[in-house]
Every structure is written in structure tokens, then in C-alpha cells.
Motif scaffolding. Sequence first.
Motif, short mmCIF file in Angstrom:
data_model
loop_
_atom_site.label_atom_id
_atom_site.label_comp_id
_atom_site.label_asym_id
_atom_site.label_seq_id
_atom_site.Cartn_x
_atom_site.Cartn_y
_atom_site.Cartn_z
N GLU A 59 60.24 31.34 -1.10
CA GLU A 59 60.79 32.57 -0.52
C GLU A 59 60.93 32.48 1.00
N ALA A 60 59.97 31.82 1.64
CA ALA A 60 60.07 31.65 3.09
C ALA A 60 61.30 30.82 3.43
N ILE A 61 61.50 29.75 2.67
CA ILE A 61 62.66 28.88 2.90
C ILE A 61 63.95 29.67 2.69
N ALA A 62 63.98 30.47 1.62
CA ALA A 62 65.19 31.26 1.33
C ALA A 62 65.51 32.22 2.48
N ALA A 63 64.47 32.88 3.00
CA ALA A 63 64.70 33.84 4.09
C ALA A 63 65.21 33.11 5.34
N LEU A 64 64.66 31.95 5.60
CA LEU A 64 65.09 31.18 6.78
C LEU A 64 66.54 30.71 6.62
N LYS A 65 66.87 30.28 5.41
CA LYS A 65 68.24 29.79 5.18
C LYS A 65 69.25 30.92 5.29
N GLN A 73 68.06 22.76 15.47
CA GLN A 73 68.95 22.94 16.61
C GLN A 73 68.70 24.29 17.29
N ASN A 74 68.70 25.34 16.45
CA ASN A 74 68.68 26.70 16.97
C ASN A 74 67.30 27.08 17.53
N ASP A 128 64.95 22.55 4.73
CA ASP A 128 64.37 21.83 3.59
C ASP A 128 63.59 20.61 4.05
N ARG A 129 64.20 19.84 4.94
CA ARG A 129 63.55 18.59 5.39
C ARG A 129 62.24 18.91 6.11
N PHE A 130 62.28 19.98 6.91
CA PHE A 130 61.06 20.34 7.65
C PHE A 130 59.93 20.71 6.70
N PHE A 131 60.25 21.53 5.70
CA PHE A 131 59.18 21.94 4.78
C PHE A 131 58.68 20.76 3.94
N ASP A 132 59.59 19.82 3.63
CA ASP A 132 59.14 18.62 2.94
C ASP A 132 58.14 17.86 3.80
N LEU A 133 58.47 17.76 5.07
CA LEU A 133 57.55 17.07 5.99
C LEU A 133 56.21 17.80 6.05
N LEU A 134 56.30 19.14 6.23
CA LEU A 134 55.08 19.95 6.36
C LEU A 134 54.16 19.71 5.17
N TYR A 135 54.73 19.78 3.98
CA TYR A 135 53.90 19.63 2.79
C TYR A 135 53.41 18.20 2.61
N GLN A 147 69.02 33.46 7.22
CA GLN A 147 69.18 33.78 8.64
C GLN A 147 69.87 32.64 9.40
N PHE A 148 69.55 31.40 8.99
CA PHE A 148 70.09 30.23 9.71
C PHE A 148 70.79 29.30 8.73
N PRO A 149 71.92 29.76 8.14
CA PRO A 149 72.55 28.96 7.07
C PRO A 149 72.97 27.57 7.54
N GLU A 150 73.37 27.46 8.80
CA GLU A 150 73.86 26.17 9.29
C GLU A 150 72.74 25.13 9.35
N GLU A 151 71.48 25.60 9.23
CA GLU A 151 70.37 24.65 9.31
C GLU A 151 69.65 24.49 7.96
N SER A 152 70.35 24.85 6.90
CA SER A 152 69.72 24.81 5.56
C SER A 152 69.04 23.48 5.26
N SER A 153 69.76 22.41 5.48
CA SER A 153 69.16 21.13 5.10
C SER A 153 68.01 20.78 6.05
N ASN A 154 68.12 21.17 7.31
CA ASN A 154 67.01 20.94 8.25
C ASN A 154 65.75 21.66 7.79
#
Lengths: 502, 386
Positions: free
Chosen positions: A111-117, A177-178, A128-135, A119-126
Motif C-alpha cells: 500500500e505504501a508503494i501504491a500511494a507513492l506511485k 529524481q524528484n 519498486d527498486r528502492f523497496f527491493d533494496l530496502l527489504y 503521487q510520483f508515477p514517473e518514478e514507479s520503477s525507481n
Amino acid sequence: MSDYDVVVIGAGNGGLTSALSLAKNGLSVLMLERHNIPGGCATSFIRGRFEFEVALHQLSGLGTEEFPGPLRNTLGELGVMDKLEFVRMDNLYRLTMPGSLDICLKADRAEAIAALKEQFPEESSNIDRFFDLLYEYCTQWIHVTMLRDPKASKDKYPLYFKYALKSTQEVFDEFFQNPQLKTVIGVYWSYQGLPPSKVTFGDFAIILWAYIEFKPWHLKGGSQALSSTLLNTYLEAGGDVRFNCGAKKIMVSNGRVTGVITEEGDEISTDRVVSNAGTATTYVELIEPEHIPNQLLRELGTMTLGTSFVSIFMGFDQEPHQMGIDQTTNFITTSPDADHVWDRSKTLSTPEWLLFSCYDVDDPDFSPKGASQGSLVTISYAKPWLSVPPHQYHEIKYAYAQKMVDTLAGVFPAIKDHIEEIEVGTPLTHMRYLGHPGGSAYGFDRYAKDTEFFIESRSPIKGLYIAGAWPGMGGFQPSIQSGVTIAKSIQKSMETQGGERS
Amino acid sequence: MISRNLHNDLEGYAEIKEEIAVLKKYGTDFTLQKGEVARIINLHHPKKLSLRISQIIHETESTKTFRLVSSTRPLPPFQAGQYINLFVEVDGVRTSRPYSISSPPSQTAYYDITVRRVAEGFVSTYLLDEVKVGDIFQSTSPSGQFYHNPLFHGENLVFLAGGSGITPFMSMIREITDRGLNRQVQLIYGNRINDDIIFNKEMEERSACCDNVTVHSVLSEPADGYNGLSGFITAELIKERVGNLDDKMFYVCGPAAMYTFVLGELKKLGIPKRKIRMEVFGPPPDIKSQPGWPEDVSINDRFDVKMKGKTTIKAKAGEPLMNSLERAGIVVTASCRSGECSLCRTKLVSGKVFQPRGVKLRKSDRAFGYIHPCMAYPLENLEIII
């Protein structure tokens, strides 16, 4: 023969849990507390018909019954878990940047990822990658530090070795980026006291990940319920306590603790002291300088006093939803630049970062019926407050607080017409109640150089242990756990000494 | 934690090690800060003040002002309306009473406290009859919650005072007029007779010269020929004198009976809670008439109070526990003596006490048996931790 196996100085979180843990295991323990109640930061006070929570915003590390976190286990071992009532918060936080952004993150990865995406659709893949790294980072961290994999190496756990000491900002810059997105993801830096450019990714990642996985929690009755429960359980376990009785001196002879002298002049002999008075106060105020090894002084000298807070406690004569408040945890920032926000916190200029916790949203019994309370906080270093002439203090305090209230009213305009009580605490207030230099709430600043990789946590003075926020991370969970860790190491040392008991 | 020999494999480890080596040479010497926390706190809020009486001013037949100067360090700042708790020793008993400071906070060369004789008052009698210039007293630092909070009180203030309850208002009015503060004040001041009015002349002068301060004196038992306001401070009188009530903040300070009455009148006027500030006022004069007092306990019943690890004393049911402790020579930290400040908070291990409404106990105090001995009346044998 000593008077006590252990004397604990200070009934803050770390003092209480070490005292309780030791007493439960049959040691004779005396706890000294200069106030008339236990708790330290973990306390409350009354104004009008409101009981204000002083320090606890979101309890971390508890987890659920199905997926317990380390804190649940610790409180269970201490025998207090079933004496406390916790309320789970669904949200991490709402972040408002007036005029430009308003987002709410749930304490749930997807849900956190969905809310972020959204708000910041242009960074969707970023994202995902960030949360993968975090986990993945946190998983590796668990293997290396919690499970202590004997085969740990850079090849086996590359992310851990790459990112543990990196600045959080560097990682944000690598993925996003943002600048607004970085602000949203990085909000919890304020729970640590240093901006993303200065706090390690290792420290930051664990906090964000742990809040998502173990959820933020509210405690029924506030943090004083925890302190009082710990104290009562300690008394039931046969522990002794003296209130209104601070420690004046820790006696040391030949590099070993020999006892404590109270403020009233009583001399208590003991071989072991757990100080919950903070590292700086313990070494500077409680121990004679000739007993402090030079090496230790030089190590202390590399550190800086951590942030304090300006805390505004507000009582309202309406319920939260009537004033448009629908989340417990609300961050408000007027700048996307955390470094700038942090620089401001060393001045008395308008603070650009606020946390507003309205406990009644998740716990409708918290305030009297039909009323609610909010705790409005900003990070603020003590230094500029120290130079305020006493006769101008009240005026400057109110002027500063007014700016915070105005910013809050920008987001929740209705509050202004429903204020029934306001009390303001500054770094000087925290200094007075905690006795810590700089009114520091988390202990020393925790730069990369102050993390466990570089700091020797054991005191060079034999028999001395420091509990609470100062030796490690700040906050409730680390302080609570520090006491238990110390109790275990004291017991271990006593066993190896072959039952050298009083 | 990872074993130390792996540290070098952490990216950035070596650089940070170098940084630490430099800092060890040029870092802070914390030992130079020894005593600094205490020094700063003492500038703002020392635990104890040592005060010398520099002047005694006759105010009315029953009232004197004692001017107190510091015999040691400079006096700390305060907010108009706050009080000090003055420690005294009367007939061998060490006790204390809170007194609002009547002088303005715009100067702290001295604090004035203004004391009116209380019928059978243990301490007021002593202060008015025996104390002389040069006597030394200890007190707490100024504290209390009865002051103007600019964050939500606004600029339009209505002061409702009764008798000696004028003292915090005198401090506020002096500050407002001395400093030319932009606050509109209407004082409605109730007394029994004309001779009881404290600061009568000074208030007339201040209101005459400053448009933002208006004084309405009300007498409940005026002499023949008096043509001012008479009776009590009723809703009608407040409405008639103050006019528009909407934007006003009401402050109330006076004897216990006045609160019950005036709060009822403010309620009639529909003033919301958030617009009313009340000073605390000490133990009620007749404890057994308080709601909740158990019928089977007489105020003259006496109970054992055991102090854990210390002695056992006798305590009368009809008297705050703190008074009994003081009579036995046991000093309990105290400030407000009204159940508010929590300085005397004490853990009750066993037994039951009566704490009248208005004592500010927290949820955890109730759950874990903490009491405020200044407003706790023993109903059984007790055990406490002091």
C-alpha cells in the motif's frame, strides 16, 4: 559484602528494564530516581482536563502476535506484555508540504508503494527498486547482525557491506529524481535527529522497514503506563527504589565501581552500577575526573550533543474529526531540503519541519469525551536557547511556538478556535527534567562515526554500564532493549566470576 | 554486530576511521562542561530560593505586602500570575504556603507577596504578626499555570477576583500598564466591605491613566450611603459590565466559595470551558462536605501512616496527609498545595485516601496508587513510600 548487587541510577526506560530484568533473576537491586515517579521521558503531565503524553509518538518493534517484533519478545520476557494494552496504527504517517503535496503512507509495503506511485508515477520503477533494496538490505542485516551468520562476508551479503555506512541521501540520490519523493520517503530521519545526508542508510533503513513490518503502535494510557507497569513489576520482584533521590556520585577505585553516593549523602556499596543518567552526565557529573581514562575522554570528545525538541502540548475542546484531523501521525514540512531544515533547528528561526501527533484518532479514550489532544513537535538544538537571557525567555518561547502553531493551523485551520490548553516545552525544559546537557532526548548525534562499528559500548570502568538512548540509537525501543541487554551481560559476568554475590 | 575483522570490508569504513582519529585530537572536552546544566537551570528555575524581607507594606487592616529580595543569586523570571511556595517554621512545624506574586515580572529585583489574615490561619497569622524586615525565608521558584498565554488567550481579558484573589491580577495589571502591553482588561473585584479592598488606590490610579484597564469594584455588604456596585459577581453584572462576551478570556481567582458561584454564573452566560482560566486554591475549608466523602469516617478519626523503611505516624482524617507528615517532622517536597503541581506525588502502597474533585491525578496515578498528599485525606491505615 555489598549493600546491593546492582544500583541503577535513573528510572527511565533503560533503567527500569535493566532493574526489572536483574531483580527477576534474583539479584538485589536498588534503583535511585530523582523525580517522584518512574519514566524519565516516558511520562505524562496534566493541564486542565488533559493528560499530555510527553514523548511517545509511534512505538516501534512491537509487531503483531502472529509476527512478533523484538520489542514484543522483550516485554514478554519482562512479564509486562499482558499488563499493557496496545493499539495498532494503520498508517506510517501523513506528510503535508503546504501548497504542494499531501500524502499518506500506510504501514504496509504494497500500500505504501501504491500511494507513492500514484503521487510520483514517473518514478514507479525507481520506487519498486528502492523497496527491493530496502527489504533485501534488511534481510541481509538480520542474517549478519541478528542471526550472526558465522560465514558472513562481503560476497555473501554484498548489500549489507555496500550500504550499511552509506549516507541515506546518497542512496536516495541513487534511486530517485524528484526531491519531493526523497522528502516523503525520508521523513523518519526526524525520529533519529540527523538529516538523510548525515544519517547512515543502515540506521535509516532499519527504522523504515521495522515500522512497515512491525507497525507503529500506540500505548493505552500513554508511555507512563509502561513506566509504571515496569516499576510495579520490579517492586513485585523484590526490587528496592528510592524516589526524590538522585545520585550525586559513582564511587570508583582502581578502575572498578565501588558504590554510589546519593544526593542526600547516603553511601551505598555495590560492585555494579547501571547508569540511566546519560553517557555525558555519567562521565562528566557523576564520576571524579581522575577515574576517567584519557582514551575514553578522547572518544567522548569526538561526539556532539544530539538534538532536543520544542514540544507544544495542545488540548482541544473538539474531537479530531471535527477539526479535520484524520490521522494520528502528521508531518508538516515547508521545505523539501532536509539539510536546510536541520540547519534551521540550530537557530530560533521559523522551524520548517513539524510533527503533529493526535493520539485520539487511534485511541478515542485518550482525552476526555468530546475533546482531544495534539503533540506538536519540532527538532531544536539547545544552543540558541542557551543564549536567551532568562528575562526574555518566556517571550521568545511564545514567539517561537506561535510560528509552529501558525504552520499547523495552515493545515488544520479549525484548531485555532478550539484550543483549551497549551503548554510549551523547549530544550531548556527538557534539560531541566532530564538533566541531560543540551536537553538532548536521543543522546549524542548519531553520525556514521557514532555507530556500533566504531564505538566501544562497554565502559572501561569495571562494573559500570550505561543504559538508555545515549550508547546506541535513541527512542523507546532501543532504550527499553538496552536495559535488558545490560542485565544479561551483568548476569553473565557474575556467573563467570563464580557467584561473587553479596 | 559483525565481528570486528569484517569491519574493514564495509564500504567507507577506512575513511570514517580517519575522521575519528582527527576528531580525537580536536574534539570537545566535555569535562569542561561540568556543572553547566545545573548552572543554566538555576538561571531559570532553581529548586530553592533564599529570600530576605526588605520591606513590609501595610495594605489594609488585615493585609500586608512582604517585599522579598534574594539573599544569594538573582531572582529567576516568572509570568504574571505565578506563585512561590514559601517555607516557614511555625511553633516548631516546618510547613509552606503558596502565595501569588503581586509585583510585576517586568523587574525581578524583588518579589512582592500580599498576605491577608485567614481566620485561624496557622501561617498567615504568623506572617502578619511576627515576621519583620530582615527575616530570611526559603521558597520554591515561581510556578503555576495561572498566567496569560499569548498562544490562545487573545488580548481581551476579564479578571474576576474575590478578596485576596486579587494578588495575581495585580501582577498582571502592573505588567500590562508598566509595559504598555496591548491587552484590554476589565477587572471585576468582589469584596465584603470597602475597607477590605486591597490595592484600591493603586488600581484606581492605573485605570485612570491607562484606557485599556477598567476596574469594577463590587461590595457584598456595603456601608450605608455607598452608591457603587453591590451584591455578588452575577451573570447579569458580568454581562452588563463586560458587554460583548464572545472574544473574552475569563480569569477567576478568589476564595473557594467564589469559584462555585462564579463558574455557575459563567455557565449561565454560555462561556465555553476553553475561555475560563482558574487559579487553584488549596484544600477546601470543609472537607467532609465535599462530594464523595464517606459517611462512616469522621474528620477526627486518626489512622496509622507507615512510611516504608521509616517510621509510623498518626494522621487525622480531616486534614491533608501532608500537614500530618509535616507535624511529624517529615518534609515532603511541595509547591502548590492544591493538588495540581504534582511535586509532592507519593506512592501509596496500601490503604485508602480521599482526594477531592479537582486534584490533578493522571490515569497511571490512579491505576498505580500515586497520591498528592497535599490534597489526600486518610480514610484507613496507610503505607506509603517517601
